[in-house]
Design a protein around this motif. Structure first.
Motif, PDB file in Angstrom:
ATOM      1  N   ILE A  15       0.819  -1.199   0.000  1.00  0.00           N
ATOM      2  CA  ILE A  15       0.000   0.000   0.000  1.00  0.00           C
ATOM      3  C   ILE A  15       0.859   1.258   0.000  1.00  0.00           C
ATOM      4  O   ILE A  15       1.824   1.360   0.758  1.00  0.00           O
ATOM      5  CB  ILE A  15      -0.975   0.019   1.210  1.00  0.00           C
ATOM      6  CG1 ILE A  15      -1.778   1.314   1.251  1.00  0.00           C
ATOM      7  CG2 ILE A  15      -0.245  -0.195   2.522  1.00  0.00           C
ATOM      8  CD1 ILE A  15      -2.872   1.315   2.304  1.00  0.00           C
ATOM      9  N   GLY A  16       0.505   2.197  -0.879  1.00  0.00           N
ATOM     10  CA  GLY A  16       1.120   3.516  -0.843  1.00  0.00           C
ATOM     11  C   GLY A  16       0.528   4.255   0.335  1.00  0.00           C
ATOM     12  O   GLY A  16      -0.648   4.649   0.307  1.00  0.00           O
ATOM     13  N   PHE A  17       1.313   4.411   1.379  1.00  0.00           N
ATOM     14  CA  PHE A  17       0.807   4.872   2.670  1.00  0.00           C
ATOM     15  C   PHE A  17       1.279   6.292   2.963  1.00  0.00           C
ATOM     16  O   PHE A  17       2.476   6.568   2.930  1.00  0.00           O
ATOM     17  CB  PHE A  17       1.305   3.914   3.758  1.00  0.00           C
ATOM     18  CG  PHE A  17       0.897   4.284   5.153  1.00  0.00           C
ATOM     19  CD1 PHE A  17      -0.436   4.456   5.481  1.00  0.00           C
ATOM     20  CD2 PHE A  17       1.861   4.443   6.157  1.00  0.00           C
ATOM     21  CE1 PHE A  17      -0.811   4.781   6.779  1.00  0.00           C
ATOM     22  CE2 PHE A  17       1.495   4.764   7.440  1.00  0.00           C
ATOM     23  CZ  PHE A  17       0.154   4.935   7.753  1.00  0.00           C
ATOM     24  N   SER A  18       0.319   7.193   3.244  1.00  0.00           N
ATOM     25  CA  SER A  18       0.663   8.585   3.529  1.00  0.00           C
ATOM     26  C   SER A  18       0.457   8.964   4.989  1.00  0.00           C
ATOM     27  O   SER A  18       0.949   9.995   5.435  1.00  0.00           O
ATOM     28  CB  SER A  18      -0.190   9.511   2.657  1.00  0.00           C
ATOM     29  OG  SER A  18      -1.552   9.453   3.069  1.00  0.00           O
ATOM     30  N   GLY A  19      -0.298   8.133   5.719  1.00  0.00           N
ATOM     31  CA  GLY A  19      -0.640   8.491   7.090  1.00  0.00           C
ATOM     32  C   GLY A  19      -1.895   9.333   7.188  1.00  0.00           C
ATOM     33  O   GLY A  19      -2.278   9.777   8.277  1.00  0.00           O
ATOM     34  N   SER A  23      -5.615   6.189   3.628  1.00  0.00           N
ATOM     35  CA  SER A  23      -4.629   5.097   3.584  1.00  0.00           C
ATOM     36  C   SER A  23      -4.443   4.461   4.953  1.00  0.00           C
ATOM     37  O   SER A  23      -4.125   3.273   5.056  1.00  0.00           O
ATOM     38  CB  SER A  23      -3.298   5.580   3.024  1.00  0.00           C
ATOM     39  OG  SER A  23      -2.700   6.561   3.840  1.00  0.00           O
ATOM     40  N   SER A  24      -4.664   5.240   6.022  1.00  0.00           N
ATOM     41  CA  SER A  24      -4.546   4.679   7.371  1.00  0.00           C
ATOM     42  C   SER A  24      -5.636   3.642   7.622  1.00  0.00           C
ATOM     43  O   SER A  24      -5.366   2.553   8.143  1.00  0.00           O
ATOM     44  CB  SER A  24      -4.632   5.790   8.429  1.00  0.00           C
ATOM     45  OG  SER A  24      -3.500   6.627   8.375  1.00  0.00           O
ATOM     46  N   ASP A 112      -3.831   1.908  -3.197  1.00  0.00           N
ATOM     47  CA  ASP A 112      -3.712   3.237  -2.593  1.00  0.00           C
ATOM     48  C   ASP A 112      -5.028   3.621  -1.936  1.00  0.00           C
ATOM     49  O   ASP A 112      -6.022   2.894  -2.031  1.00  0.00           O
ATOM     50  CB  ASP A 112      -3.293   4.283  -3.640  1.00  0.00           C
ATOM     51  CG  ASP A 112      -4.478   4.890  -4.365  1.00  0.00           C
ATOM     52  OD1 ASP A 112      -5.381   4.131  -4.795  1.00  0.00           O
ATOM     53  OD2 ASP A 112      -4.514   6.122  -4.497  1.00  0.00           O
ATOM     54  N   GLY A 113      -5.046   4.790  -1.298  1.00  0.00           N
ATOM     55  CA  GLY A 113      -6.202   5.188  -0.490  1.00  0.00           C
ATOM     56  C   GLY A 113      -7.224   6.055  -1.177  1.00  0.00           C
ATOM     57  O   GLY A 113      -8.049   6.681  -0.487  1.00  0.00           O
ATOM     58  N   THR A 114      -7.241   6.124  -2.488  1.00  0.00           N
ATOM     59  CA  THR A 114      -8.271   6.897  -3.186  1.00  0.00           C
ATOM     60  C   THR A 114      -9.648   6.368  -2.795  1.00  0.00           C
ATOM     61  O   THR A 114      -9.877   5.157  -2.775  1.00  0.00           O
ATOM     62  CB  THR A 114      -8.094   6.789  -4.711  1.00  0.00           C
ATOM     63  OG1 THR A 114      -6.792   7.270  -5.061  1.00  0.00           O
ATOM     64  CG2 THR A 114      -9.140   7.613  -5.433  1.00  0.00           C
TER      65      THR A 114
END
Length: 247
Positions: A15-19, A23-24, A112-114
């Motif tokens: 997973i492309g994780f941004s915090g 994404s969390s 990803d978190g989209t």
């Protein structure tokens, strides 16, 4: 499709994780449903330091494995030129490095978190994700931002009410060259506003000025703390403009 079904069908993902909120929750859900989920955080000049610290905090809280990748976006001349589709080129660079590392680690599926609230027509970066075959389970499962916040709160994630935060490059108008010095000025100004208790704001570059944007519910507080705001921002920008139309 539900997230439980998605992770049952795809039990090993990177997973492309941004915090951030999305994404969390996606990382939490993957672990909750028993998948082998590895988080990759790409550290670049466009991400403020606090985002990195909160990403590490969340990963530690839920026991996730997080790998940090360093990317020098300042070497990408197309990104620095800041064309209207800069996000496309930046996303290609970020997820390009992520995909390469994840595949080397044995993860062929990248997510990803989209979410379902994100408008693909307004997100050039989504084109890059589609080209690299990055999947967006939250969007595929029809989960909106409000639903993700609710589910995050129920799960006890501190990110549930975290304001949305776009990268620092979005503060600079299209076609204005992005420099490290300008990014530092923006980050410094936004850190100063955080220290005064504000949130969910933007410090946008307007020629030599900082154009400050705040949510409607903070406008009265902005007026009350006007002098403090000016004093906090002056070390970073000589001219300060208050945008009184709520963002």
């Amino acid at each position: 499709m539900t997230l439980a079904q998605f992770f049952k069908e795809n039990p090993k993902v990177a997973i492309g994780f941004s915090g951030g909120v999305d994404s969390s929750y996606l990382l939490f859900a993957g672990l909750r449903y028993g998948a082998d989920v590895k988080a990759y955080y790409v550290q670049a000049a466009f991400q403020p330091k606090f985002e990195f610290e909160e990403a590490k905090k969340l990963a530690n809280l839920i026991g996730a494995d997080m790998t940090v990748l360093n990317l020098d976006v300042m070497e990408n001349k197309t990104v620095l030129a800041n064309p209207p589709d800069r996000c496309y080129h930046c996303k290609c660079a970020i997820f390009g490095s992520l995909v390469e590392r994840a595949k080397a680690d044995g993860y062929s599926l990248i997510i990803d978190g989209t979410n379902a609230s994100d408008d693909a027509d307004d997100r050039p970066g989504m084109k890059a994700l589609a080209e690299m075959h990055v999947r967006s389970p939250l969007r595929e499962c029809g989960l909106t931002k409000d639903e993700i916040r609710r589910l995050s709160k129920e799960a006890g994630l501190f990110t549930w009410d975290k304001p949305s935060y776009a990268c620092l490059a979005t503060r600079i108008p299209a076609n204005q060259i992005i420099t490290a010095a300008l990014l530092q000025k923006v980050e410094g100004a936004e850190d100063a506003l955080f220290s005064l208790g504000f949130s969910d704001f933007r410090v946008r570059v307007y020629h030599d000025a900082a154009r400050l944007q705040f949510p409607q519910n903070q406008i009265s507080n902005v007026i009350e703390k006007r002098e403090a705001i000016l004093n906090a921002i002056k070390p970073h920008f000589p001219i300060i403009l208050f945008d009184m139309e709520a963002r």
